[in-house]
Structures are given as C-alpha cells and as structure tokens.
Design a protein around this motif. Sequence first.
Motif, PDB file in Angstrom:
ATOM      1  N   PHE A 187       0.821  -1.207   0.000  1.00 25.26           N
ATOM      2  CA  PHE A 187       0.000   0.000   0.000  1.00 25.26           C
ATOM      3  C   PHE A 187       0.861   1.266   0.000  1.00 25.26           C
ATOM      4  N   LEU A 188       2.153   1.107   0.281  1.00 30.38           N
ATOM      5  CA  LEU A 188       3.080   2.244   0.236  1.00 30.38           C
ATOM      6  C   LEU A 188       3.663   2.436  -1.159  1.00 30.38           C
ATOM      7  N   THR A 189       3.557   1.397  -2.007  1.00 33.56           N
ATOM      8  CA  THR A 189       4.231   1.432  -3.312  1.00 33.56           C
ATOM      9  C   THR A 189       3.270   1.085  -4.458  1.00 33.56           C
ATOM     10  N   LEU A 190       3.270  -0.174  -4.864  1.00 35.36           N
ATOM     11  CA  LEU A 190       2.482  -0.604  -6.029  1.00 35.36           C
ATOM     12  C   LEU A 190       0.993  -0.305  -5.903  1.00 35.36           C
ATOM     13  N   CYS A 191       0.459  -0.428  -4.707  1.00 39.55           N
ATOM     14  CA  CYS A 191      -0.987  -0.289  -4.501  1.00 39.55           C
ATOM     15  C   CYS A 191      -1.347   0.936  -3.671  1.00 39.55           C
ATOM     16  N   ARG A 192      -0.534   1.960  -3.797  1.00 39.09           N
ATOM     17  CA  ARG A 192      -0.777   3.225  -3.094  1.00 39.09           C
ATOM     18  C   ARG A 192      -2.098   3.838  -3.572  1.00 39.09           C
ATOM     19  N   PRO A 193      -2.845   4.501  -2.674  1.00 35.33           N
ATOM     20  CA  PRO A 193      -4.091   5.146  -3.099  1.00 35.33           C
ATOM     21  C   PRO A 193      -3.870   6.127  -4.251  1.00 35.33           C
ATOM     22  N   GLN A 194      -4.755   6.090  -5.231  1.00 33.93           N
ATOM     23  CA  GLN A 194      -4.657   6.944  -6.418  1.00 33.93           C
ATOM     24  C   GLN A 194      -5.679   8.088  -6.337  1.00 33.93           C
ATOM     25  N   LYS A 195      -5.251   9.276  -6.757  1.00 34.23           N
ATOM     26  CA  LYS A 195      -6.145  10.439  -6.691  1.00 34.23           C
ATOM     27  C   LYS A 195      -7.248  10.326  -7.736  1.00 34.23           C
ATOM     28  N   CYS A 196      -8.475  10.609  -7.329  1.00 37.00           N
ATOM     29  CA  CYS A 196      -9.617  10.593  -8.247  1.00 37.00           C
ATOM     30  C   CYS A 196      -9.674  11.913  -9.016  1.00 37.00           C
ATOM     31  N   GLN A 197     -10.564  11.965 -10.003  1.00 33.99           N
ATOM     32  CA  GLN A 197     -10.661  13.150 -10.864  1.00 33.99           C
ATOM     33  C   GLN A 197     -11.105  14.392 -10.107  1.00 33.99           C
ATOM     34  N   ASP A 198     -11.835  14.210  -9.005  1.00 35.32           N
ATOM     35  CA  ASP A 198     -12.286  15.383  -8.244  1.00 35.32           C
ATOM     36  C   ASP A 198     -11.157  16.055  -7.475  1.00 35.32           C
ATOM     37  N   GLY A 199      -9.979  15.395  -7.424  1.00 38.53           N
ATOM     38  CA  GLY A 199      -8.816  15.964  -6.774  1.00 38.53           C
ATOM     39  C   GLY A 199      -8.834  15.917  -5.261  1.00 38.53           C
ATOM     40  N   LYS A 200      -9.927  15.390  -4.684  1.00 39.40           N
ATOM     41  CA  LYS A 200     -10.056  15.341  -3.226  1.00 39.40           C
ATOM     42  C   LYS A 200     -10.120  13.911  -2.686  1.00 39.40           C
ATOM     43  N   THR A 201     -10.736  13.052  -3.474  1.00 40.42           N
ATOM     44  CA  THR A 201     -10.917  11.659  -3.051  1.00 40.42           C
ATOM     45  C   THR A 201      -9.793  10.799  -3.619  1.00 40.42           C
ATOM     46  N   TYR A 202      -9.459   9.734  -2.889  1.00 42.29           N
ATOM     47  CA  TYR A 202      -8.462   8.766  -3.350  1.00 42.29           C
ATOM     48  C   TYR A 202      -9.116   7.392  -3.418  1.00 42.29           C
ATOM     49  N   GLN A 203      -8.560   6.532  -4.257  1.00 44.50           N
ATOM     50  CA  GLN A 203      -9.131   5.196  -4.366  1.00 44.50           C
ATOM     51  C   GLN A 203      -8.049   4.120  -4.371  1.00 44.50           C
ATOM     52  N   LEU A 204      -8.428   2.959  -3.849  1.00 40.49           N
ATOM     53  CA  LEU A 204      -7.571   1.785  -3.919  1.00 40.49           C
ATOM     54  C   LEU A 204      -7.966   0.999  -5.164  1.00 40.49           C
ATOM     55  N   VAL A 205      -7.015   0.856  -6.071  1.00 42.59           N
ATOM     56  CA  VAL A 205      -7.303   0.203  -7.353  1.00 42.59           C
ATOM     57  C   VAL A 205      -6.838  -1.251  -7.274  1.00 42.59           C
ATOM     58  N   ILE A 206      -7.669  -2.068  -6.659  1.00 40.18           N
ATOM     59  CA  ILE A 206      -7.352  -3.478  -6.433  1.00 40.18           C
ATOM     60  C   ILE A 206      -8.590  -4.313  -6.764  1.00 40.18           C
ATOM     61  N   PRO A 207      -8.500  -5.226  -7.725  1.00 39.69           N
ATOM     62  CA  PRO A 207      -9.687  -5.927  -8.234  1.00 39.69           C
ATOM     63  C   PRO A 207     -10.122  -7.123  -7.382  1.00 39.69           C
ATOM     64  N   MET A 208     -10.583  -6.829  -6.168  1.00 36.91           N
ATOM     65  CA  MET A 208     -11.006  -7.909  -5.264  1.00 36.91           C
ATOM     66  C   MET A 208     -12.511  -7.935  -5.007  1.00 36.91           C
ATOM     67  N   GLY A 209     -13.248  -6.913  -5.498  1.00 40.78           N
ATOM     68  CA  GLY A 209     -14.680  -6.881  -5.225  1.00 40.78           C
ATOM     69  C   GLY A 209     -14.920  -6.853  -3.728  1.00 40.78           C
ATOM     70  N   ASP A 210     -15.847  -7.708  -3.258  1.00 40.80           N
ATOM     71  CA  ASP A 210     -16.147  -7.768  -1.826  1.00 40.80           C
ATOM     72  C   ASP A 210     -15.525  -8.988  -1.160  1.00 40.80           C
ATOM     73  N   ILE A 211     -14.552  -9.591  -1.814  1.00 37.54           N
ATOM     74  CA  ILE A 211     -13.878 -10.775  -1.260  1.00 37.54           C
ATOM     75  C   ILE A 211     -12.765 -10.312  -0.316  1.00 37.54           C
ATOM     76  N   PRO A 212     -12.749 -10.797   0.922  1.00 40.24           N
ATOM     77  CA  PRO A 212     -11.686 -10.395   1.855  1.00 40.24           C
ATOM     78  C   PRO A 212     -10.302 -10.808   1.342  1.00 40.24           C
ATOM     79  N   MET A 213      -9.324  -9.943   1.581  1.00 43.12           N
ATOM     80  CA  MET A 213      -7.942 -10.213   1.166  1.00 43.12           C
ATOM     81  C   MET A 213      -7.053 -10.233   2.403  1.00 43.12           C
ATOM     82  N   ASP A 214      -6.351 -11.348   2.600  1.00 48.83           N
ATOM     83  CA  ASP A 214      -5.420 -11.451   3.718  1.00 48.83           C
ATOM     84  C   ASP A 214      -4.240 -10.514   3.526  1.00 48.83           C
ATOM     85  N   GLY A 215      -3.766  -9.962   4.638  1.00 53.22           N
ATOM     86  CA  GLY A 215      -2.594  -9.092   4.583  1.00 53.22           C
ATOM     87  C   GLY A 215      -1.735  -9.232   5.817  1.00 53.22           C
ATOM     88  N   ILE A 216      -0.472  -8.842   5.684  1.00 58.57           N
ATOM     89  CA  ILE A 216       0.470  -8.899   6.803  1.00 58.57           C
ATOM     90  C   ILE A 216       1.636  -7.956   6.514  1.00 58.57           C
TER      91      ILE A 216
END
Length: 299
Positions: free
Chosen positions: A159-188
């Motif tokens: 999340f600090l590098t490859l999957c860092r939040p990306q700025k949306c077109q409104d310039g205020k909101t950010y998004q996580l661009v990760i294609p997981m839908g509503d499936i939980p993703m393990d992390g550590i």
Amino acid sequence: MACKKTITVFGATGAQGGSVVKALLQDKSFAVRAVTRDVTKPAAQKLKEAGAEVVSADLDNETSVKAALKGTYGAFVVTNFWEHMDKDKEVKQGKQIADLCKQLELKHVIYSGLENVQKLTGGKLEVPHFDSKGLVEEYFRQIKVPMTSVRLAFYFENFLTLCRPQKCQDGKTYQLVIPMGDIPMDGISVTDLGPIVCSVLKNPSEYAGKDIGLSADKLTIRQYAEIMSEVTGKTIVDSKITPEAYIKLDLPVVQEMNSMFLFYHMRPDRNVALTRKLNPNVKTFKQFMEANKEAFKDL
C-alpha cells in the motif's frame, strides 16, 4: 555462541531475511549466519555489529551457497522472483538450495513459499512468482528435506508502493485500485515474519513438514480503505475495479498482479489465529497504518 545451533539466513539484508535475522538475534536461542551478496555494504556491516556472522553468497553460485550452509543446523530460505522476473531461474535457485540442504543434512529448513497456482487450477491460472515457489516446495518434500513452508499474505507494505491510493478526478478523493470486489484479502506486514520463523524453528516437532499460511488481517478493499481514511484523515474508497478493467491499466507488472488477485479470489489458506500464536505482536492493518502514517502525508 559456539554451543548454539546456527541458522543460515538468506536474503539477510532484504525485507524478509532482515526481519528473520533481527528476530533471531533478539531471541538469542540460535547463532545467526547472515547471507548477502555484498558483505561490505552498510546493511551487512550493521548485521555484523548486531552479532551475526555475515557471509557472502550468490544463489547462482553453488559453491558459495554450499559454504554458507555448511555446518549449520537449519536455514531460512527466500528467493527473489522480482529481481529477474524469471520463473525457471527461481525454480533452479530453490532446487539447488534444497539439494544442498539434503546433502549437508540440515535438520530444519524454513522456506518462504507460496502455492503452485497453475497446478491447483489445472492450468487455468498462472501466477509465476507463486508457481515457482510452489514447485520448489514440492521438490523439498520430494527429496525429504525437513522443511516448513511459510506462505505470506499480501504485504501491507504494497500500500506504500504498487498499490498506493490513487487520486480521483475530483482531486479530493483517493481510491484503492485493487480488483477484489467484496472478497476479503489477507494481509500482513513483512516486518512481522521474523518472530514467526523464530517460533517455528524453536518447535520443529510441531511445525516441520507443514505449510503455514500467514495473515494478520482478512479485510475487504472497502475495509482497508476505511482504515486508511480513518488514520490519514483523507477520503479513500474502493474503486470497485474489475479484473477485466484492471488488466488493461498501464501499471507495472499488471498481468502478474491481476493473476495474483484472481488467485486471492479463491481464498487461499491463510490462518490469522496461527499467525498470532507464532507472533503475538503481529500488527493489524490499523496498527501498520498508524506506524506508517507519515508515508501518506503527501496524499
């Protein structure tokens, strides 16, 4: 130090190996032989100052790898697919280490492994940086080396590098661009690996021969985004991107990452309770974010 069993740690100046060396030195149950290609670099010198024996070895040089393993009780083995992006090369490196561990009669090897996705899916899905490690896991078992495979979940550090939040077109909101839908993703956090490896090495009768799926948190991308928002004070959301749209993006290693996320859709075995048993201080995602809050101040 002479009476302690010695553990050879490969990749000792990298993220995984570095965490393992640090934990073993702090625990003091084992002597540590730290392996790196360049023993003169500052990171290697720091390990020496901390009490490790630092030796030089190159995974493509069998003689140097054998010397690094000789006379040791056990080893932590990690290979780096991302260094060369070559599945066959990673398999060759891993199998060579396995052969040497067998030849030198090491008593316990901890291998940083992953699933053979191609085999599990009958060839429908290929994740080269997983498949290579899966093949090496199988080889360790085939030649009967006492090995425990530790299979890490998605690194929070991504999340600090490859999957860092990306700025949306409104310039205020950010998004996580990760294609997981509503499936939980393990992390550590990769920094929490060391104490886990130390615990496994101290309990060979319980863990030798096992595959251990590691996870500190099972969260949906929306939940990751909510925690990031809470800690940073920014508005961060799940982009809800599909795998079909994700793979068309101009991103580094997008094919490899997309295949990995598709495998995550299958919910591979990652055990939060066992991970916490092996390292009671493993960080939750919120704790990781709070520790790394400064990395997001420029959002």
